[in-house]
Design an enzyme around this catalytic site. Structure first.
Site, short mmCIF file in Angstrom:
data_model
loop_
_atom_site.label_atom_id
_atom_site.label_comp_id
_atom_site.label_asym_id
_atom_site.label_seq_id
_atom_site.Cartn_x
_atom_site.Cartn_y
_atom_site.Cartn_z
N VAL A 1 6.68 -5.38 -11.90
CA VAL A 1 6.22 -3.99 -11.82
C VAL A 1 6.95 -3.25 -10.70
O VAL A 1 7.31 -2.07 -10.85
CB VAL A 1 4.69 -3.96 -11.59
N ARG B 1 3.80 -8.92 -10.32
CA ARG B 1 3.84 -7.79 -9.38
C ARG B 1 5.28 -7.46 -8.99
O ARG B 1 5.61 -6.29 -8.77
CB ARG B 1 2.98 -8.12 -8.16
N PHE C 1 -1.92 -0.84 -12.41
CA PHE C 1 -1.96 -2.15 -13.05
C PHE C 1 -1.27 -3.23 -12.22
O PHE C 1 -0.67 -2.96 -11.20
CB PHE C 1 -1.44 -2.12 -14.48
N GLU C 2 -1.46 -4.49 -12.68
CA GLU C 2 -1.08 -5.69 -11.91
C GLU C 2 -1.79 -5.72 -10.56
O GLU C 2 -1.24 -6.19 -9.55
CB GLU C 2 0.45 -5.78 -11.71
N GLY C 3 -3.01 -5.22 -10.54
CA GLY C 3 -3.77 -5.13 -9.30
C GLY C 3 -3.55 -3.78 -8.66
O GLY C 3 -2.41 -3.44 -8.30
#
Length: 387
Positions: A247, A244, A363-365
């Protein structure tokens, strides 16, 4: 414009200078063309591997750069300001190296890790499935034990570098237990039955290929299991906080580039006899864009410094991801507004930046998941104080 950075060492300053020089020469001139053609820049990753930018946060003794996350993330940001697809690819590669680096056996670290973090191989991270994007414990793709290893079957979705990577850190269900029934495997595309689907047709980041991976009774050697059986979810989640932050840094680089284009245009473009940057409406918009970029940068750096200091940083990583990716969406959208009709055309890069920014909120949650993570962290900390 050059970002005025506070770096921890002269070595870090030299590294950032090298990154900017390389990115200006090798990334910026290619980005628009490759994105239009949806062409994967494998040769760019090879070059970045040769100069040591694919393993920066890993230890030098295993072939990495030995850099703190604070420095690694700022390298990502500089690369993203020139070409977001490539910077994202480095973040994903770094994530893909994590299972073996932190949970692999001595033999795996000795035999596999130098090639991985040394940049000679490119990695992918296979966690999501079509029905289980934000809930990895619901995955169905699985592996069953055999006499000489495992047999993998199912499909993983939304795999960055799918069909292009040299290795895939892959999470598969090995028992029915929801949270303790997932294991991690190091898969390579030469295994029989390993079948990447064609790349997804995406809104943006089109030079970064994203594809499903089909596993059709893939025979997996026993030594490809990473960690103990059933510890895969722990392995996956341990790496996501760092992912995260990656990102976040890429999103900030994208937003910085959009801000730079908007400022340059506003200074040059005239309306009513003076540059549009001198009109209060535009000046305030640019000011808000700059505040969003610098706030997002400070947020991811604060989280990175906690990580480097050995402190917990899960909540701070979620905050950084939320703030940075929302900022990227807002700043790129506002950049299109600053350029007006010109911003909506492909003559200027801001329309591409706006399309690219959207997926960073996903993305990445997703950012909704980040809000859940942050909220739960706050309530957990509050419970002891009220009992």
């Amino acid at each position: 414009m050059a970002v005025d950075r506070e770096l921890p060492s002269r070595e870090a300053e030299d590294l950032l200078a090298l990154t900017r020089e390389l990115a200006d020469a090798e990334l910026a001139p290619k980005a628009a063309e490759y994105e239009r053609a949806e062409r994967f820049p494998r040769e760019v990753f090879r070059l970045l591997g040769e100069v040591g930018l694919l393993g920066l946060p890993y230890a030098e003794e295993v072939g990495g750069g030995g850099q703190p996350y604070e420095v690694y993330l700022q390298v990502l940001e500089e690369l993203a300001a020139r070409w977001a697809s490539v910077a994202l690819g480095i973040s994903v590669h770094t994530l893909a190296c994590s299972p073996i680096a932190h949970f692999g056996s001595d033999a795996q670290r000795r035999e596999l890790l130098p090639e991985m973090v040394g940049g000679r191989l490119l990695g992918a991270y296979c966690l999501s499935e079509a029905h289980a994007g934000s809930d990895p414990a619901a995955m169905r793709a699985g592996a069953t034990a055999t006499d000489d290893g495992w047999l993998a079957r199912g499909e993983k979705a939304w795999v960055t570098h799918g069909g292009q990577a040299d290795f895939y850190s892959t999470f598969l269900r090995t028992s029915g237990d929801r949270s303790r029934g997932i294991s991690c495997f190091h898969l390579t595309p030469d295994l029989p039955g390993f079948d990447p689907a064609p790349p997804e047709q995406k809104m943006g980041l089109t030079a970064s290929h994203t594809a499903a991976i089909r596993l059709d009774d893939v025979p997996v050697p026993a030594d490809r299991l990473v960690g103990e059986p059933g510890t895969g979810l722990q392995i996956a989640l341990s790496a996501l906080d760092a992912g995260r932050l990656g990102v976040s840094a890429v999103a900030v680089g994208l937003a910085q580039s959009a801000l730079d284009v908007a400022v340059d245009y506003a200074v040059e473009r005239e309306a009513f006899g003076r540059p549009i940057a001198e009109h209060q409406g535009l000046a305030f918009l640019l000011a808000d864009m700059a505040a969003a970029v610098e706030s997002a940068r400070a947020t991811y750096l604060a989280a990175a410094r906690r990580r480097d200091a050995g402190k917990t940083y899960s909540r701070q990583a979620s905050i950084a991801k939320l703030v940075a990716t929302d900022a990227a969406m807002k700043v790129t959208t506002d950049a299109v507004q600053v350029l007006g009709g010109a911003g909506y055309t492909r003559d200027h890069p801001v329309e591409r930046y706006m399309r690219e920014a959207k997926v960073f909120q996903i993305f990445e949650g997703t950012n909704q998941i980040q809000r859940m993570v942050i909220g739960r962290s706050l309530t957990r900390e509050a419970v002891p104080a009220t009992t």
